[in-house]
Design a protein around this motif. Structure first.
Motif, PDB file in Angstrom:
ATOM      1  N   LEU A 156       0.829  -1.196   0.000  1.00  0.00           N
ATOM      2  CA  LEU A 156       0.000   0.000   0.000  1.00  0.00           C
ATOM      3  C   LEU A 156       0.868   1.253   0.000  1.00  0.00           C
ATOM      4  O   LEU A 156       1.956   1.268   0.600  1.00  0.00           O
ATOM      5  CB  LEU A 156      -0.913   0.004   1.227  1.00  0.00           C
ATOM      6  N   PRO A 157       0.460   2.307  -0.657  1.00  0.00           N
ATOM      7  CA  PRO A 157       1.245   3.552  -0.634  1.00  0.00           C
ATOM      8  C   PRO A 157       1.272   4.159   0.763  1.00  0.00           C
ATOM      9  O   PRO A 157       0.351   3.984   1.561  1.00  0.00           O
ATOM     10  CB  PRO A 157       0.497   4.452  -1.636  1.00  0.00           C
ATOM     11  N   LEU A 158       2.363   4.865   1.039  1.00  0.00           N
ATOM     12  CA  LEU A 158       2.529   5.470   2.358  1.00  0.00           C
ATOM     13  C   LEU A 158       1.605   6.662   2.517  1.00  0.00           C
ATOM     14  O   LEU A 158       1.451   7.471   1.589  1.00  0.00           O
ATOM     15  CB  LEU A 158       3.984   5.913   2.550  1.00  0.00           C
ATOM     16  N   ASP A 159       1.014   6.763   3.690  1.00  0.00           N
ATOM     17  CA  ASP A 159       0.254   7.968   3.992  1.00  0.00           C
ATOM     18  C   ASP A 159       1.196   9.044   4.539  1.00  0.00           C
ATOM     19  O   ASP A 159       2.402   8.828   4.661  1.00  0.00           O
ATOM     20  CB  ASP A 159      -0.870   7.665   4.988  1.00  0.00           C
ATOM     21  N   GLU A 160       0.662  10.199   4.841  1.00  0.00           N
ATOM     22  CA  GLU A 160       1.517  11.327   5.252  1.00  0.00           C
ATOM     23  C   GLU A 160       2.249  11.049   6.559  1.00  0.00           C
ATOM     24  O   GLU A 160       3.428  11.386   6.701  1.00  0.00           O
ATOM     25  CB  GLU A 160       0.651  12.586   5.397  1.00  0.00           C
ATOM     26  N   ARG A 161       1.582  10.410   7.506  1.00  0.00           N
ATOM     27  CA  ARG A 161       2.206  10.148   8.800  1.00  0.00           C
ATOM     28  C   ARG A 161       3.303   9.096   8.678  1.00  0.00           C
ATOM     29  O   ARG A 161       4.408   9.272   9.198  1.00  0.00           O
ATOM     30  CB  ARG A 161       1.144   9.693   9.794  1.00  0.00           C
ATOM     31  N   HIS A 191       6.818   2.342  -1.612  1.00  0.00           N
ATOM     32  CA  HIS A 191       5.733   2.723  -2.520  1.00  0.00           C
ATOM     33  C   HIS A 191       5.291   4.142  -2.143  1.00  0.00           C
ATOM     34  O   HIS A 191       4.402   4.339  -1.323  1.00  0.00           O
ATOM     35  CB  HIS A 191       4.577   1.729  -2.394  1.00  0.00           C
ATOM     36  N   LEU A 192       5.944   5.134  -2.756  1.00  0.00           N
ATOM     37  CA  LEU A 192       5.685   6.517  -2.380  1.00  0.00           C
ATOM     38  C   LEU A 192       4.351   7.013  -2.931  1.00  0.00           C
ATOM     39  O   LEU A 192       3.649   7.780  -2.273  1.00  0.00           O
ATOM     40  CB  LEU A 192       6.826   7.406  -2.883  1.00  0.00           C
ATOM     41  N   GLY A 193       4.005   6.585  -4.135  1.00  0.00           N
ATOM     42  CA  GLY A 193       2.728   7.024  -4.703  1.00  0.00           C
ATOM     43  C   GLY A 193       2.702   8.526  -4.950  1.00  0.00           C
ATOM     44  O   GLY A 193       3.597   9.102  -5.587  1.00  0.00           O
ATOM     45  N   GLU A 194       1.685   9.171  -4.424  1.00  0.00           N
ATOM     46  CA  GLU A 194       1.537  10.613  -4.600  1.00  0.00           C
ATOM     47  C   GLU A 194       2.427  11.417  -3.655  1.00  0.00           C
ATOM     48  O   GLU A 194       2.422  12.645  -3.733  1.00  0.00           O
ATOM     49  CB  GLU A 194       0.076  11.010  -4.387  1.00  0.00           C
ATOM     50  N   MET A 195       3.170  10.741  -2.779  1.00  0.00           N
ATOM     51  CA  MET A 195       4.041  11.443  -1.829  1.00  0.00           C
ATOM     52  C   MET A 195       5.430  11.718  -2.388  1.00  0.00           C
ATOM     53  O   MET A 195       6.313  12.148  -1.656  1.00  0.00           O
ATOM     54  CB  MET A 195       4.162  10.619  -0.546  1.00  0.00           C
TER      55      MET A 195
END
Length: 468
Positions: A156-161, A191-195
């Motif tokens: 899963l992509p990382l969230d901000e936290r 998996h940085l994704g949008e980050m």
């Protein structure tokens, strides 16, 4: 007499077993004194037959009682009820009966259950190899597409936290080793994704709180990551976000507007930002901090003709610089100090070099300038500089000692180019000792050269030997 014998031999064996199970049999075993009438079904039997029947019944009870507990231990029971020991030793541990995997039902030959393949945590007998289980076509749950399925691990992509918690140690570790390739490999595994656009933001934010060498390393990191981990679009988005967050960054780092402007100028010079990036903000910026950052970047780019790469935007500090470059920087520092006379500025420039292990070079160059000077102004200014650096603990005792020892070793060569250097050195060393800059043992090591004596004084005009 014949009638009595017939009655004796006609005793039912089942009645004898019942005789042993009477409530008085236990008392009789324990030596009870209650009398038991030798009569069964109205027939009298002799006492010897009753005793034999009791012994046999007792032996059977013991055998039934110990069959499960002592199964397989090598014990047996004789006909008279006594246990006979075989060559196998009975385990004395209280856990023995719990670890025994033999059947406790009293049946069987006393072998392990299921051939040793039963019990908790056991997947079969030792040495058993499991083949690939074939799919049963007649199984109600059988699916034709099941055989052609390809299973992959989904990250899963990382969230901000989680992003900040994961990348902060990576960037801080990069400030220690300085290997951009290692950081790129670690970021590719995530998996940085949008980050992705947040990577330069986090790196610059951590560099604002660090030293000049950390900011230089951050600029190199952004240049190496562009094209492999992040794109130019991601870099532009990150600097847009930094300009929006400048009021908050300025609370922790008052110099944040100027530093972000230098980051923008360095990014344009490295080619990861377009040359028209700053022009896109003209007339559209209302934030004072953002306008100051853009003005700083514009000034730096105008100085470097046409946005050429700026290598020294963060200064020339850190132990990664060559020795020749550091010597040149220290020489320029001392010359600027002689012109301005600002001790605090000289101290700040020395600290920005971030080479505390090379401060002995400044002590050496300071004394050499005193020996080569012809006036009292340089003598006094250099003495004040060393005293200020010593008082503020910028130069340590070890670095001060190394600088003076280098002068002591090279004073003969210096004296060839600068006459009277011995006398000037003795005077300067004495003044430093009086100011508390050097210790008495270091002052006593100062070399001195004797004056030329005349023939009338009895030494034939020879020079005195130098004393150390």
């Amino acid at each position: 007499m014949e009638v009595e014998n017939e009655q004796t031999h006609c005793v039912n064996p089942r009645d004898l077993d019942n005789l042993s199970d009477t409530p008085f049999s236990g008392d009789e075993e324990n030596g009870g004194t209650q009398e038991i009438k030798p009569e069964i079904n109205g027939n009298w039997i002799p006492a010897s037959s009753i005793n034999e029947a009791k012994i046999n019944a007792k032996a059977k009870r013991r055998l039934r009682k110990n069959s499960s507990r002592d199964s397989g231990r090598g014990d047996s029971v004789s006909d008279n009820g006594e246990a006979v020991k075989s060559g196998v030793t009975v385990p004395t541990s209280p856990k023995g009966k719990f670890l025994d995997r033999r059947s406790r039902s009293g049946k069987g030959r006393g072998l392990p259950k299921k051939g040793g393949a039963g019990g908790k945590g056991v997947w079969g007998t030792p040495g058993q190899v499991y083949d690939v289980e074939e799919v049963d076509v007649k199984d109600p749950n059988y699916d034709d597409d099941q055989e052609n399925c390809v299973y992959e691990t989904v990250v899963l992509p990382l969230d901000e936290r989680a992003f900040e918690k994961t990348l902060t140690p990576i960037i801080q570790e990069y400030f220690e080793h300085g290997d951009t390739n290692e950081v790129a490999e670690m970021l590719k595994d995530l998996h940085l994704g949008e980050m992705k656009c947040s990577v330069p933001v986090l790196a610059v934010s951590l560099a604002l709180e660090g030293k000049a060498s950390h900011r230089e390393m951050t600029s190199k990191l952004l240049s190496d990551l562009c094209g492999t981990v992040v794109s130019k679009t991601d870099v532009e988005k990150s600097f847009d976000r930094l300009l929006r967050e400048l009021p908050e960054l300025a609370l922790d780092s008052p110099r944040a507007p100027q530093l972000v402007g230098q980051f923008i100028a360095r990014a344009v010079g490295d080619g990861i930002l377009s040359n028209t990036y700053i022009d896109g903000y003209k007339g559209t910026v209302d934030c004072v901090q953002a306008r100051a950052a853009l003005d700083r970047a514009t000034v730096l780019l105008s100085v470097t003709k046409g946005g050429k790469r700026i290598d020294n935007v963060w200064g020339s500090g850190g132990g990664q610089q060559s020795v020749k470059h550091l010597v040149k920087e220290i020489d320029m520092l001392l010359k600027e100090y002689l012109l301005s006379g600002d001790v605090s500025e000289a101290e700040r420039c020395l600290q920005e070099l971030e080479v505390p292990h090379f401060h002995h070079e400044l002590v050496y160059e300071t004394v050499v300038m005193v020996l080569e000077s012809t006036g009292e102004k340089t003598f006094k200014m250099m003495l004040d500089l060393l005293k200020s650096l010593w008082t503020s603990s910028v130069i340590t005792l070890d670095q001060m000692r190394r600088g003076y020892e280098r002068i002591y070793r090279e004073i003969p060569d210096i004296n060839l180019d600068v006459p009277h250097s011995y006398s000037v050195l003795e005077r300067f060393v004495e003044e430093c000792f009086q100011a508390g800059i050097i210790s008495k043992p270091l002052r006593d090591l100062c070399p001195s050269r004797g004056r030329k004596r005349f023939v009338s004084e009895g030494d034939g005009g020879r020079f005195k030997l130098e004393s150390y």
